[in-house]
Scaffold this motif. Structure first.
Motif, PDB file in Angstrom:
ATOM      1  N   SER A  22      -4.412  -5.389   6.153  1.00 19.84           N
ATOM      2  CA  SER A  22      -3.852  -5.158   4.815  1.00 19.84           C
ATOM      3  C   SER A  22      -3.248  -6.443   4.257  1.00 19.84           C
ATOM      4  O   SER A  22      -3.186  -6.630   3.039  1.00 19.84           O
ATOM      5  CB  SER A  22      -2.778  -4.065   4.867  1.00 19.84           C
ATOM      6  OG  SER A  22      -1.704  -4.474   5.675  1.00 19.84           O
ATOM      7  N   GLY A  54      -4.290  -4.657   1.198  1.00 19.43           N
ATOM      8  CA  GLY A  54      -3.423  -3.705   0.554  1.00 19.43           C
ATOM      9  C   GLY A  54      -4.196  -2.764  -0.358  1.00 19.43           C
ATOM     10  O   GLY A  54      -5.392  -2.661  -0.273  1.00 19.43           O
ATOM     11  N   GLU A  55      -3.457  -2.082  -1.194  1.00 22.30           N
ATOM     12  CA  GLU A  55      -4.126  -1.213  -2.153  1.00 22.30           C
ATOM     13  C   GLU A  55      -4.204  -1.954  -3.497  1.00 22.30           C
ATOM     14  O   GLU A  55      -3.188  -2.111  -4.190  1.00 22.30           O
ATOM     15  CB  GLU A  55      -3.382   0.121  -2.288  1.00 22.30           C
ATOM     16  CG  GLU A  55      -3.932   1.032  -3.363  1.00 22.30           C
ATOM     17  CD  GLU A  55      -5.465   1.111  -3.398  1.00 22.30           C
ATOM     18  OE1 GLU A  55      -6.090   1.242  -2.334  1.00 22.30           O
ATOM     19  OE2 GLU A  55      -6.035   1.017  -4.499  1.00 22.30           O
ATOM     20  N   PHE A  92      -0.421   4.113   1.222  1.00 14.76           N
ATOM     21  CA  PHE A  92      -0.869   4.889   2.380  1.00 14.76           C
ATOM     22  C   PHE A  92      -0.343   4.199   3.652  1.00 14.76           C
ATOM     23  O   PHE A  92       0.124   3.070   3.597  1.00 14.76           O
ATOM     24  CB  PHE A  92      -2.405   4.943   2.457  1.00 14.76           C
ATOM     25  CG  PHE A  92      -3.059   5.883   1.467  1.00 14.76           C
ATOM     26  CD1 PHE A  92      -2.483   6.198   0.260  1.00 14.76           C
ATOM     27  CD2 PHE A  92      -4.292   6.454   1.766  1.00 14.76           C
ATOM     28  CE1 PHE A  92      -3.099   7.049  -0.651  1.00 14.76           C
ATOM     29  CE2 PHE A  92      -4.926   7.316   0.866  1.00 14.76           C
ATOM     30  CZ  PHE A  92      -4.330   7.612  -0.342  1.00 14.76           C
ATOM     31  N   ARG A  93      -0.492   4.890   4.747  1.00 16.96           N
ATOM     32  CA  ARG A  93      -0.116   4.302   6.032  1.00 16.96           C
ATOM     33  C   ARG A  93      -1.177   4.656   7.069  1.00 16.96           C
ATOM     34  O   ARG A  93      -0.891   5.292   8.079  1.00 16.96           O
ATOM     35  CB  ARG A  93       1.256   4.832   6.492  1.00 16.96           C
ATOM     36  CG  ARG A  93       2.438   4.366   5.681  1.00 16.96           C
ATOM     37  CD  ARG A  93       2.715   2.867   5.871  1.00 16.96           C
ATOM     38  NE  ARG A  93       3.864   2.446   5.073  1.00 16.96           N
ATOM     39  CZ  ARG A  93       3.811   2.162   3.771  1.00 16.96           C
ATOM     40  NH1 ARG A  93       2.671   2.244   3.106  1.00 16.96           N
ATOM     41  NH2 ARG A  93       4.900   1.782   3.145  1.00 16.96           N
ATOM     42  N   CYS A  94      -2.425   4.273   6.794  1.00 18.39           N
ATOM     43  CA  CYS A  94      -3.517   4.629   7.703  1.00 18.39           C
ATOM     44  C   CYS A  94      -3.207   4.129   9.120  1.00 18.39           C
ATOM     45  O   CYS A  94      -2.777   2.988   9.294  1.00 18.39           O
ATOM     46  CB  CYS A  94      -4.816   4.035   7.211  1.00 18.39           C
ATOM     47  SG  CYS A  94      -5.192   4.550   5.529  1.00 18.39           S
ATOM     48  N   CYS A 137       0.838  -1.201   0.000  1.00 19.44           N
ATOM     49  CA  CYS A 137       0.000   0.000   0.000  1.00 19.44           C
ATOM     50  C   CYS A 137       0.866   1.241   0.000  1.00 19.44           C
ATOM     51  O   CYS A 137       1.958   1.242   0.567  1.00 19.44           O
ATOM     52  CB  CYS A 137      -0.929  -0.001   1.213  1.00 19.44           C
ATOM     53  SG  CYS A 137      -2.143   1.330   1.101  1.00 19.44           S
ATOM     54  N   ASN A 143      -8.142   2.902  -1.821  1.00 23.50           N
ATOM     55  CA  ASN A 143      -7.935   4.182  -1.119  1.00 23.50           C
ATOM     56  C   ASN A 143      -8.127   5.361  -2.066  1.00 23.50           C
ATOM     57  O   ASN A 143      -8.042   6.510  -1.645  1.00 23.50           O
ATOM     58  CB  ASN A 143      -6.559   4.222  -0.439  1.00 23.50           C
ATOM     59  CG  ASN A 143      -5.385   4.152  -1.426  1.00 23.50           C
ATOM     60  OD1 ASN A 143      -5.480   4.565  -2.575  1.00 23.50           O
ATOM     61  ND2 ASN A 143      -4.258   3.626  -0.956  1.00 23.50           N
ATOM     62  N   TYR A 173      -4.909   3.140  11.607  1.00 28.12           N
ATOM     63  CA  TYR A 173      -5.597   1.970  12.151  1.00 28.12           C
ATOM     64  C   TYR A 173      -5.201   0.702  11.411  1.00 28.12           C
ATOM     65  O   TYR A 173      -5.660  -0.388  11.733  1.00 28.12           O
ATOM     66  CB  TYR A 173      -7.121   2.166  12.061  1.00 28.12           C
ATOM     67  CG  TYR A 173      -7.600   2.618  10.699  1.00 28.12           C
ATOM     68  CD1 TYR A 173      -7.632   1.731   9.631  1.00 28.12           C
ATOM     69  CD2 TYR A 173      -7.988   3.940  10.475  1.00 28.12           C
ATOM     70  CE1 TYR A 173      -8.041   2.138   8.381  1.00 28.12           C
ATOM     71  CE2 TYR A 173      -8.410   4.354   9.224  1.00 28.12           C
ATOM     72  CZ  TYR A 173      -8.428   3.446   8.185  1.00 28.12           C
ATOM     73  OH  TYR A 173      -8.821   3.859   6.935  1.00 28.12           O
ATOM     74  N   CYS A 174      -4.390   0.836  10.377  1.00 27.30           N
ATOM     75  CA  CYS A 174      -4.098  -0.316   9.516  1.00 27.30           C
ATOM     76  C   CYS A 174      -2.640  -0.734   9.551  1.00 27.30           C
ATOM     77  O   CYS A 174      -2.339  -1.906   9.714  1.00 27.30           O
ATOM     78  CB  CYS A 174      -4.520   0.003   8.090  1.00 27.30           C
ATOM     79  SG  CYS A 174      -4.357  -1.373   6.941  1.00 27.30           S
ATOM     80  N   MET A 175      -1.713   0.222   9.379  1.00 27.70           N
ATOM     81  CA  MET A 175      -0.306  -0.174   9.377  1.00 27.70           C
ATOM     82  C   MET A 175       0.585   0.924   9.927  1.00 27.70           C
ATOM     83  O   MET A 175       0.232   2.101   9.882  1.00 27.70           O
ATOM     84  CB  MET A 175       0.165  -0.618   7.997  1.00 27.70           C
ATOM     85  CG  MET A 175      -0.188   0.248   6.832  1.00 27.70           C
ATOM     86  SD  MET A 175       0.612  -0.334   5.326  1.00 27.70           S
ATOM     87  CE  MET A 175      -0.641  -1.370   4.581  1.00 27.70           C
TER      88      MET A 175
HETATM   89 FE1  SF4 Z   1      -5.058   2.527   4.436  1.00 26.46          FE
HETATM   90 FE2  SF4 Z   1      -6.133   0.632   2.853  1.00 26.46          FE
HETATM   91 FE3  SF4 Z   1      -3.530   1.102   2.832  1.00 26.46          FE
HETATM   92 FE4  SF4 Z   1      -4.573  -0.024   4.963  1.00 26.46          FE
HETATM   93  S1  SF4 Z   1      -4.491  -0.911   2.962  1.00 26.46           S
HETATM   94  S2  SF4 Z   1      -3.056   1.628   4.900  1.00 26.46           S
HETATM   95  S3  SF4 Z   1      -6.590   0.988   4.995  1.00 26.46           S
HETATM   96  S4  SF4 Z   1      -5.143   2.552   2.264  1.00 26.46           S
END
Ligand code: SF4
Ligand code: SAM
Length: 357
Positions: free
Chosen positions: A353, A97-98, A52-54, A50, A126, A56-58
């Motif tokens: 993820s 993942g993305e 992003f690094r949300c 991914c 995302n 709540y996720c990673m």
């Molecule tokens: Fe955010 Fe989705 Fe990436 Fe998790 S997998 S960090 S929720 S964008």
């Protein structure tokens, strides 16, 4: 306060088919577990990576990605998906993942859209790559997308995702709307102390634009997510806040139906809100979902502690009948429910993820 999860007991096992000695009928186009739940919904993760690094996720740093050779190829995904379709799976969601980080995803979409038995193909993203890929995905036959967007405030969005991509996600959403994707759903995870003040703004968005806003309760499944029950903003609280801030009532449209979200509409008929109450009001009894991780493991619950290795079978030359039987046996033992909020709850070894959210 989050309610304790009540787990349902499995049915007596006297109806259990002895799949070791009795081959399952090939035409049994129903995938069922021993609690009587019929499974028709498959989530396929196409990558654990991914951009992003949300929160709540990673974590910000330190994620270790799978080797590309570990991932199921598109051909392998299509074979496995077609076997699931033979067993009655009619809905597929691509995720990660993305998922849009997987090169040429449109090629996979084009195959899955035409798979016999699949009535519904959707994607959870995302939104970052939509600007570049929405047209190709649309042309490949995709119509349904869910876009994760946890804040309507750029600074807070950056804080939640640890990325400065707010405008880009919005340009992707606009492009998707213009192309005619629908329904477009916006997934929102609220974390107390960060973005719970935006409930009213999201409700307004659901009324102003053709987007269904869905609030997903924060779950203990991320890597380093800092989850506590206190940080979970519950469905009840969100619903009350929406009604108070908009001055309108939300009327229930569907509860514990074919999708994880309970659906509500505003009393004047304008705007839909969904609630995925995995923590405060689990819907395990009506769960019709299973998952395949990007490395080809079948998981019968998001919180499973066990996986069934389909990739090993596929790469080891297993016949269709053998894979079908393995799937049926694994699904038969689908967990009755998750145990969040109970002392015996054990986090799965993989994160959202890695599993595919
Ligand atoms: Fe955010 Fe989705 Fe990436 Fe998790 S997998 S960090 S929720 S964008
Ligand atoms: N990257 C894509 C995305 O973010 O939409 C797809 C994968 S993501 C794991 C799928 C969904 O899981 C997203 O809507 C995300 O908000 C949700 N999710 C991830 N971690 C979560 C958590 N700890 N609690 C609740 N939802 C979570």
């Amino acid at each position: 306060m989050v309610a304790a999860v009540s787990c349902r007991r499995r049915n007596d096992r006297d109806t259990l088919i002895d799949t070791q000695s009795t081959p399952l009928p090939r035409q049994a186009a129903v995938l069922q577990d021993d609690s009587g739940r019929v499974i028709n919904n498959l989530r396929i993760s196409v990558t654990d990576r991914c951009n992003f690094r949300c929160r709540y996720c990673m974590p910000e740093e330190g994620m270790v990605w799978m080797e590309k050779s570990e991932l199921l190829s598109f051909e392998e995904i299509v074979r496995v998906a077609s076997l699931f379709a033979q067993l009655g799976i009619s809905k597929i969601r691509l995720t990660g993942g993305e998922p849009l980080m997987r090169k040429d995803l449109r090629l996979l979409v084009a195959k899955l859209v035409h798979l016999q038995g699949i009535r519904d193909l959707a994607l959870t993203t995302n939104g970052f790559f939509l600007l570049d890929q929405a047209l190709d995905l649309y042309n490949a036959g995709l119509r349904r997308i869910n876009v994760s967007l946890d804040s309507l405030d750029q600074v807070k969005f950056n804080h939640m995702t640890r990325r400065d991509y707010y405008e880009r996600v919005w340009r992707g959403l606009d492009a998707a709307e213009t192309l005619g994707f629908g329904p477009i759903k916006i997934n929102v995870v609220l974390i107390r102390g960060i973005n719970e003040g935006e409930i009213g703004k999201f409700a307004t968005l659901a009324r102003a634009r053709p987007f269904i806003v869905r609030f997903i309760e924060f779950m203990p499944i991320g890597a380093d997510d800092g989850w506590t029950t206190e940080k979970v903003v519950t469905t009840r609280e969100i619903l009350q806040t929406i009604e108070r801030e908009t001055g309108m009532r939300l009327l229930e449209v569907e509860r514990h139906g074919n999708q994880p979200a309970d659906r509500y509409r505003f009393e004047d008929g304008r705007g839909e809100i969904g609630f995925i109450s995995s923590v405060s009001e689990p819907f395990c009894e009506s769960c019709n979902r299973i998952r395949i991780t990007s490395d080809g493991k079948l998981r019968t619950c998001l919180f499973s502690l066990e996986e069934t290795d389909l990739k090993r079978m596929v790469r080891g030359g297993a016949r269709d009948e053998e894979i079908l039987q393995t799937i049926q046996q694994a699904v038969w033992k689908k967990e009755p429910g998750h145990l969040i909020n109970r002392p015996e709850f054990v986090r799965p070894g993989r994160t959202m993820s890695q599993i595919g959210g």
